[in-house]
Design an enzyme around this catalytic site. Structure first.
Site, PDB file in Angstrom:
ATOM      1  CD  GLU A   1      -5.030   9.101  -1.796  1.00 37.23           C
ATOM      2  OE1 GLU A   1      -5.393   7.941  -2.074  1.00 37.23           O
ATOM      3  OE2 GLU A   1      -4.360   9.804  -2.561  1.00 37.23           O
TER       4      GLU A   1
ATOM      5  N   GLY B   1      -4.721   6.469  15.653  1.00 34.57           N
ATOM      6  CA  GLY B   1      -6.062   7.022  15.803  1.00 34.57           C
ATOM      7  C   GLY B   1      -6.374   7.928  14.622  1.00 34.57           C
TER       8      GLY B   1
ATOM      9  NE  ARG C   1      -6.119  -1.896  -4.770  1.00 32.39           N
ATOM     10  CZ  ARG C   1      -7.439  -1.690  -4.664  1.00 32.39           C
ATOM     11  NH1 ARG C   1      -8.290  -2.488  -5.280  1.00 32.39           N
ATOM     12  NH2 ARG C   1      -7.884  -0.686  -3.935  1.00 32.39           N
TER      13      ARG C   1
ATOM     14  N   GLY D   1      -0.562   7.900   1.484  1.00 31.59           N
ATOM     15  CA  GLY D   1      -0.704   7.863   2.925  1.00 31.59           C
ATOM     16  C   GLY D   1       0.505   7.333   3.675  1.00 31.59           C
TER      17      GLY D   1
ATOM     18  N   GLY E   1       0.823  -1.207   0.000  1.00 32.04           N
ATOM     19  CA  GLY E   1       0.000   0.000   0.000  1.00 32.04           C
ATOM     20  C   GLY E   1       0.853   1.250   0.000  1.00 32.04           C
TER      21      GLY E   1
ATOM     22  CG  ASN F   1       0.493   1.137   4.848  1.00 29.34           C
ATOM     23  OD1 ASN F   1       0.062   1.758   5.816  1.00 29.34           O
ATOM     24  ND2 ASN F   1       0.305   1.556   3.594  1.00 29.34           N
TER      25      ASN F   1
ATOM     26  CE1 TYR G   1      -9.878  -0.011   8.927  1.00 34.30           C
ATOM     27  CE2 TYR G   1     -10.632   1.193  10.862  1.00 34.30           C
ATOM     28  CZ  TYR G   1      -9.632   0.883   9.956  1.00 34.30           C
ATOM     29  OH  TYR G   1      -8.397   1.471  10.078  1.00 34.30           O
TER      30      TYR G   1
END
Length: 251
Positions: A186, A181, A34, A13, A9, A84, A150
């Site tokens: 994104e 937190g 991706r 971010g 990932g 990640n 989630y």
């Protein structure tokens, strides 16, 4: 000796920030994501160090297996894996949610993390050194409305990390679960399926964590002496805290 880090990932971010932080220290980078265009841009931006990019969907075990098997020799010894890649989708109650959102979160946050770990960990055990860093969330510790699946996936990450530690007790391989937190990236744009107004509202009037903050923590846990394992890091911005238990009253 130049070390190698694999970051999933990595195209935005936390992942992109980690790539930049470790490049600054001269590490060799394996970056997956991706979005091929972003991977190309990242490779060009970090060209001062060796960078190997792979367009990868972590939900595809065969693709993960192939990526690890086919790594160039210079990148084949992975010292640190940062799991990640992950996402949140939707904020509806469990009785309203899109089941596809649940499937995507489970497949990415749980199965994808497991796939990378299973394919990379044997080499670490064989060399008797390495570090698995899993990106959890305070959502795995504290419930909130709409956090249903989630939060459950991040609770899995917590327990999986703990169980990895017990499996690896006979080795010098380290495992860390990092639990951010409120953090602005994104993340909320993805959660609200591209609705930027909804995403911006999440952070209105706050000073949230930034990707660079998390990258600094990831770097820190790798830099402590090799006999030290930072098991869990729970981190919030100072504007955030734990809320009281909710009570619904019929009055």
């Amino acid at each position: 000796m130049q070390k190698t880090i694999c970051i999933t990932g990595a195209t935005s971010g936390f992942g992109a920030a980690c790539a930049e932080r470790f490049a600054a220290e001269g590490w060799r980078l394996i970056l997956t994501g991706r979005r091929a265009d972003r991977l190309r841009a990242l490779r060009e931006a970090l060209s001062t160090v060796p960078v190997h990019t792979v367009e990868l969907d972590v939900r595809d075990f065969k693709a993960v297996e192939t990526m690890v098997r086919d790594l160039p020799d210079d990148f084949s010894t992975i010292d640190v894996l940062v799991n990640n890649a992950g996402l949140a989708l939707g904020l509806e109650g469990a009785h309203k949610t899109d089941i596809q959102d649940w499937d995507t979160m489970i497949d990415t946050n749980i199965k994808g993390l497991c796939y990378l770990t299973r394919c990379i960990l044997p080499g670490m055990v064989e060399r008797n050194q390495g570090h698995i860093i899993n990106m959890g969330s305070i959502a795995g510790n504290y419930p909130y409305p709409g956090g249903n699946v989630y939060g459950a996936t991040k609770a899995f990450v917590k327990q999986f990390s703990r169980n990895l530690l017990t499996d690896l007790n006979h080795t010098r391989v380290r495992v860390t679960n990092i639990e951010p937190g409120l953090a602005e990236s994104e993340f909320s744009i993805v959660r609200f399926h591209g609705d930027k107004d909804k995403a911006d509202a999440v952070y209105k009037g706050t000073e949230p964590l930034r990707p660079v903050d998390i990258a600094e923590i990831v770097h820190w846990v790798t830099s402590v002496p090799p006999h030290v394992n930072i098991c869990t890091v729970e981190v919030m911005p100072v504007c955030q805290s734990c809320g009281p238990l909710a009570i619904h009253r019929d009055v």
